[in-house]
Design a protein around this motif. Structure first.
Motif, PDB file in Angstrom:
ATOM      1  N   GLN A 231      12.591  43.303 -37.855  1.00 16.95           N
ATOM      2  CA  GLN A 231      12.862  42.563 -39.018  1.00 16.95           C
ATOM      3  C   GLN A 231      13.691  41.337 -38.578  1.00 16.95           C
ATOM      4  O   GLN A 231      14.535  41.261 -37.485  1.00 16.95           O
ATOM      5  N   VAL A 232      13.373  40.179 -39.098  1.00 21.66           N
ATOM      6  CA  VAL A 232      13.607  38.660 -38.580  1.00 21.66           C
ATOM      7  C   VAL A 232      14.423  38.113 -39.658  1.00 21.66           C
ATOM      8  O   VAL A 232      13.745  37.877 -40.744  1.00 21.66           O
ATOM      9  N   GLN A 233      15.679  37.463 -39.518  1.00 28.67           N
ATOM     10  CA  GLN A 233      16.212  36.675 -40.695  1.00 28.67           C
ATOM     11  C   GLN A 233      16.818  35.428 -40.104  1.00 28.67           C
ATOM     12  O   GLN A 233      17.891  35.551 -39.377  1.00 28.67           O
ATOM     13  N   PRO A 234      16.165  34.439 -40.324  1.00 21.28           N
ATOM     14  CA  PRO A 234      16.623  33.091 -39.757  1.00 21.28           C
ATOM     15  C   PRO A 234      18.217  32.527 -40.509  1.00 21.28           C
ATOM     16  O   PRO A 234      18.179  33.043 -41.811  1.00 21.28           O
ATOM     17  N   LEU A 235      18.963  32.267 -39.815  1.00 18.78           N
ATOM     18  CA  LEU A 235      20.435  32.066 -40.374  1.00 18.78           C
ATOM     19  C   LEU A 235      20.830  30.596 -40.117  1.00 18.78           C
ATOM     20  O   LEU A 235      20.347  29.849 -38.982  1.00 18.78           O
ATOM     21  N   ASP A 236      21.425  30.002 -40.913  1.00 19.69           N
ATOM     22  CA  ASP A 236      22.071  28.638 -40.782  1.00 19.69           C
ATOM     23  C   ASP A 236      23.074  28.539 -39.931  1.00 19.69           C
ATOM     24  O   ASP A 236      23.699  29.680 -39.240  1.00 19.69           O
TER      25      ASP A 236
ATOM     26  N   GLY B 144      17.252  29.605 -46.798  1.00 24.88           N
ATOM     27  CA  GLY B 144      16.178  29.732 -47.574  1.00 24.88           C
ATOM     28  C   GLY B 144      14.831  28.664 -47.572  1.00 24.88           C
ATOM     29  O   GLY B 144      14.937  27.860 -46.309  1.00 24.88           O
ATOM     30  N   GLY B 145      13.785  29.027 -48.154  1.00 27.30           N
ATOM     31  CA  GLY B 145      12.666  28.121 -47.777  1.00 27.30           C
ATOM     32  C   GLY B 145      11.759  28.428 -46.457  1.00 27.30           C
ATOM     33  O   GLY B 145      10.950  27.655 -45.905  1.00 27.30           O
TER      34      GLY B 145
ATOM     35  N   THR C 284       9.174  20.611 -41.537  1.00 25.79           N
ATOM     36  CA  THR C 284       9.026  20.928 -42.881  1.00 25.79           C
ATOM     37  C   THR C 284       7.976  22.023 -43.088  1.00 25.79           C
ATOM     38  O   THR C 284       7.606  21.997 -44.061  1.00 25.79           O
ATOM     39  N   THR C 285       7.645  22.808 -41.798  1.00 28.48           N
ATOM     40  CA  THR C 285       6.745  23.810 -41.970  1.00 28.48           C
ATOM     41  C   THR C 285       7.186  25.012 -42.709  1.00 28.48           C
ATOM     42  O   THR C 285       6.245  25.611 -43.724  1.00 28.48           O
ATOM     43  N   GLY C 286       8.296  25.337 -42.603  1.00 29.12           N
ATOM     44  CA  GLY C 286       8.981  26.524 -43.289  1.00 29.12           C
ATOM     45  C   GLY C 286       8.229  27.871 -42.895  1.00 29.12           C
ATOM     46  O   GLY C 286       8.272  28.682 -43.782  1.00 29.12           O
ATOM     47  N   ARG C 287       7.816  27.982 -41.752  1.00 25.30           N
ATOM     48  CA  ARG C 287       7.040  29.083 -41.449  1.00 25.30           C
ATOM     49  C   ARG C 287       7.521  29.651 -39.949  1.00 25.30           C
ATOM     50  O   ARG C 287       7.647  28.637 -38.996  1.00 25.30           O
ATOM     51  N   LEU C 288       7.926  30.859 -39.731  1.00 25.77           N
ATOM     52  CA  LEU C 288       8.322  31.525 -38.479  1.00 25.77           C
ATOM     53  C   LEU C 288       7.287  32.698 -38.219  1.00 25.77           C
ATOM     54  O   LEU C 288       7.401  33.515 -39.219  1.00 25.77           O
ATOM     55  N   GLY C 289       6.592  32.877 -37.268  1.00 21.45           N
ATOM     56  CA  GLY C 289       5.643  33.928 -36.893  1.00 21.45           C
ATOM     57  C   GLY C 289       6.480  35.020 -36.177  1.00 21.45           C
ATOM     58  O   GLY C 289       7.120  34.559 -35.147  1.00 21.45           O
TER      59      GLY C 289
END
Length: 333
Positions: free
Chosen positions: A220-225, A232-233, A308-313
């Motif tokens: 489980q992977v959650q990007p954080l600011d 978001g996004g 601006t891709t908004g994608r993480l694999g």
């Protein structure tokens, strides 16, 4: 993202990536690399001579210059050939901090980068450290941890600035060495690789406990600011094929057990492409990772520049032997 006059527990091996990294005072270990050449620790010196006023977050009407104060870190004194600084934890729980200092010439050229990490800094606590920018090196003396001296005259007139501050809760800090965490597993990110806008970072898991650990599919992977809030996004993809092939994130998911001493890895992959009209670029310095849905979270610092891709694999967990890791698997936070 390690020296101070009062040492704490040994720091985690993972640190901020820096082109030339130098550990300062506090953890009892000094390393050096990069254009500045070798370095030796010096005996404990006196105080720097010239105070440098640095506004705090509570200074009314005064903005904090990021070069002197940033993220709870301040350069408090700057004198000829040396500087003093302090790290304060404003959070309600212990934090691990990694600070990247840049040394600039009078013309603004970056001469060296210095990385310092403080671990388990208590809530509200402040620790202080010092950087010596020049002068002769001496053999370390017994007693308190030494201050690092950069030999030669090239950096003796350099002006230190705070380039980057990263902090993670100590309870979620990545761990690649030292005592085994209570979870029984170590998890950390490596330095990764980047080419033509494609970014690849490996996440490594090691069973340091006494019982098998079962992995099944994807973490489980959650990007954080920057403030550790979910960013978001961002769409987190299972596998990396939707971004690029041949990255190590393409293996199909499978269930397997890690015996004590065995390891596994997964791969994060993204592009930093920026296209007009697709909104603002997205940046996630931190990523919260759970190896399994019920695992304790670990916060790593892969510095996701998603454009601006908004994608993480995120690839599936695969086995990794301790003796066959690639050179790029040096740890980072």
């Amino acid at each position: 993202m390690r020296q101070f006059s009062v040492p704490r527990r040994q720091p985690a091996a993972s640190c901020l990536a820096a082109t030339a990294a130098l550990l300062l005072v506090g953890c009892g270990t000094v390393t050096a690399a990069g254009s500045g050449g070798g370095a030796e620790a010096s005996g404990t010196p006196g105080a720097c001579a010239t105070p440098t006023p640095t506004p705090t977050a509570t200074t009314p009407g005064v903005a904090q210059p990021t070069g002197l104060a940033q993220g709870g870190v301040r350069i408090t004194v700057s004198g000829p050939g040396c500087a003093e600084y302090e790290v304060t934890n404003p959070n309600g729980e212990p934090y691990d901090y990694t600070v990247l200092f840049s040394l600039r010439s009078a013309q603004g050229e970056v001469l060296d980068n210095l990385s310092r990490t403080v671990t388990a800094l208590a809530p509200g606590a402040t620790e202080k450290g010092r950087i010596d920018l020049g002068g002769p090196s001496r053999t370390p003396e017994p007693g308190p941890p030494p201050t690092l001296t950069l030999p030669g005259t090239r950096t003796s007139t350099a002006k230190p600035e705070i380039a980057k501050v990263r902090g993670v809760p100590t309870a979620e800090a990545p761990n690649s060495g030292g005592p085994c965490p209570t979870s029984g597993v170590r998890l950390y990110a490596d330095e990764g690789d980047a080419a033509m806008g494609l970014r690849v970072v490996g996440l490594h898991l090691r069973n340091c406990g006494t019982t098998p650990v079962t992995l099944d599919g994807y973490p489980q992977v959650q990007p954080l600011d920057l403030d550790h809030r979910p960013l978001g996004g961002v769409s987190v993809l299972r596998g990396g094929a939707g971004i690029a092939t041949g990255t190590g994130a393409d293996d199909p998911p499978r269930k397997f057990a890690l015996l004590p001493g065995e390891g596994a890895r997964t791969t994060l992959v993204w592009r930093n492409t920026t296209e007009a009209g697709l909104g603002e670029p997205l940046n996630a310095p931190y990523v919260r990772v759970r190896a399994t849905p019920d695992a304790a979270p670990v916060m790593v610092t892969p510095e996701l520049d998603l454009g601006t891709t908004g994608r993480l694999g995120a690839g599936a967990w695969t086995r990794e032997d301790a003796d066959t890791r690639s050179p790029s698997s040096a740890p980072r936070p």
